[in-house]
Enzyme design. Structure first.
Site, PDB file in Angstrom:
ATOM      1  CB  SER A 282     -68.319  49.331  64.679  1.00  0.00           C
ATOM      2  OG  SER A 282     -68.996  49.903  65.783  1.00  0.00           O
TER       3      SER A 282
ATOM      4  CG  HIS B 159     -65.604  51.517  68.381  1.00  0.00           C
ATOM      5  ND1 HIS B 159     -65.458  52.688  67.655  1.00  0.00           N
ATOM      6  CD2 HIS B 159     -66.690  50.882  67.873  1.00  0.00           C
ATOM      7  CE1 HIS B 159     -66.414  52.750  66.741  1.00  0.00           C
ATOM      8  NE2 HIS B 159     -67.180  51.675  66.858  1.00  0.00           N
TER       9      HIS B 159
ATOM     10  CG  ASP C 252     -62.926  54.865  68.645  1.00  0.00           C
ATOM     11  OD1 ASP C 252     -63.725  54.597  69.563  1.00  0.00           O
ATOM     12  OD2 ASP C 252     -63.043  54.405  67.494  1.00  0.00           O
TER      13      ASP C 252
END
Length: 389
Positions: A41, A347, A344
């Site tokens: 991610s 990240h 968040d």
């Protein structure tokens, strides 16, 4: 199916003959033609979203993800651009499109196979050890297989493919972080998780070696983030014992030592590969220290004095709650994400990623440093203004 298989076999046999060409071992200025990306991610520009069930979309399918730069969700795990985006802009390239689900995408200047939630190790291997995860089955090996299978569509001939791979910046991750994340989150102890480290390193090394055999010449290989500064881990391992925290940053010292353990082994393996393949440029991206400095001196970089809480999450001392399901509960976000390091809880914000990218591209967090001296004046002018946009 048999015909397709034989075509692929013939393609790679021809490609391998071109890869035997001797390459000058002298260091050269980096003037890339494209970017090839693998990872999770941290580098995913939309692959997980494309691979997801439309009835069970990941959180990156919804605002506030993408709100800052794109003004709509793109599948990126941030409010805006990622490190890979800043690298592409720095080189004068368009943003690197995701491979999966892309229709009529132009991959001439780059292709991205990174998938949110991806692991270095195979899912079956981890699940045999009681490490379960719900998000994706796209390991590094799966991404590499997708790349090899896509080559006949990315380039017109084996020699063209060799040229493309040789002149690409190959971004190898970050990958491996989720192997550790999933293990920590199911309650594995630190000694059990340390046993995964050499296996993760070996997997990354094998992928690099395979890509070298296909003509790969320049690799950017990131290390791990400082896990002890991660909002997710600070929430999971919150303790009243102040001795476990770094007094300067508030990060958990024992978790940062684990990240250092991974990074030391990774660098040792990259050094081994560099000696084995002196004609190849293997560059270590020190994600650990380029991110840690933001926690050490937040005001210097324009962040709030307590940089660890997440901008966009669901409460608690670090504004983060573990276990939030896909697409559920729209979180409340801070008014100005540019003042926060964490987006968040897992990240980073675009502001943090911009500074990390600058530290890698301009130094001192790339080992050895990049040489950009041969780039065109137009790209150099873009570089001078990029990090301030």
């Amino acid at each position: 199916m048999a015909t397709l298989f034989m075509k692929l076999v013939s393609f790679f046999l021809i490609l391998s003959t071109f890869c035997l060409t001797t390459v000058n071992s002298e260091p050269q200025c980096h003037n890339f033609k494209s970017i090839i990306s693998f990872g999770d991610s941290i580098a995913d520009t939309g692959n997980l979203l494309a691979l997801s069930d439309p009835t069970n979309l990941p959180k990156v399918a919804f605002l506030p993800y993408g709100e800052t730069f794109f003004h709509h969700p793109t599948g990126r795990f941030s409010n805006g651009r990622l490190i890979i985006d800043f690298i592409a802009e720095f080189l004068g390239f368009p943003l690197v499109p995701p491979f999966y689900g892309s229709q009529n995408a132009n991959f001439e200047k780059g292709v991205n196979f990174a998938v949110g939630g991806a692991t270095a190790l195979e899912r079956s291997f981890l699940e045999e050890r009681g490490i379960h995860f719900p998000y994706t089955n796209v390991s590094l090996a799966v991404q590499l297989s997708s790349f090899k299978e896509s080559l006949p569509n990315l380039c017109v001939s084996p020699s063209d493919c060799r040229d493309m791979i040789e002149n690409s910046l190959i971004l190898m991750g970050e990958i491996g972080g989720n192997d550790y994340n999933y293990a920590f989150f199911v309650g594995k102890n630190i000694e059990e998780i340390k046993e995964l480290v050499p296996l993760v390193i070996e997997t990354i090394s094998s992928a690099i070696t395979e890509l070298i055999g296909m003509g790969g010449k320049t690799f950017l290989v990131p290390g791990e983030f400082p896990l002890g500064c991660s909002v997710a881990y600070l929430s999971l391992y919150q303790t009243s014992n102040i001795e476990e925290y770094d007094p300067l940053t508030g990060c958990l010292k024992w978790l940062n030592k684990f990240s250092e353990y991974h990074d030391e082994q990774l660098q040792a393996e990259l050094n081994r590969l560099q000696k084995l393949y002196p004609h190849v440029n293997i560059i270590y991206a020190d994600y650990y220290n380029t991110l840690l400095r933001l926690a050490q001196e937040p005001a210097k970089f324009g962040f709030i004095s307590r940089p660890l809480p997440a901008c966009c999450a669901l409460g608690g001392p670090f504004n983060f709650t573990l276990g939030r399901k896909r697409g559920t509960q729209v979180p409340e976000c801070c008014d100005d994400p540019s003042k926060y390091v964490s987006w968040d809880g897992v990240h980073m914000t675009e502001a943090a990623y911009r500074l990390m990218a600058e530290g890698i591209l301009k130094g001192p967090y790339a080992i050895p440093p990049f040489d950009w001296s041969c780039l065109s004046s137009e790209i150099k002018n873009t570089q001078n203004s990029l990090m301030n946009n």
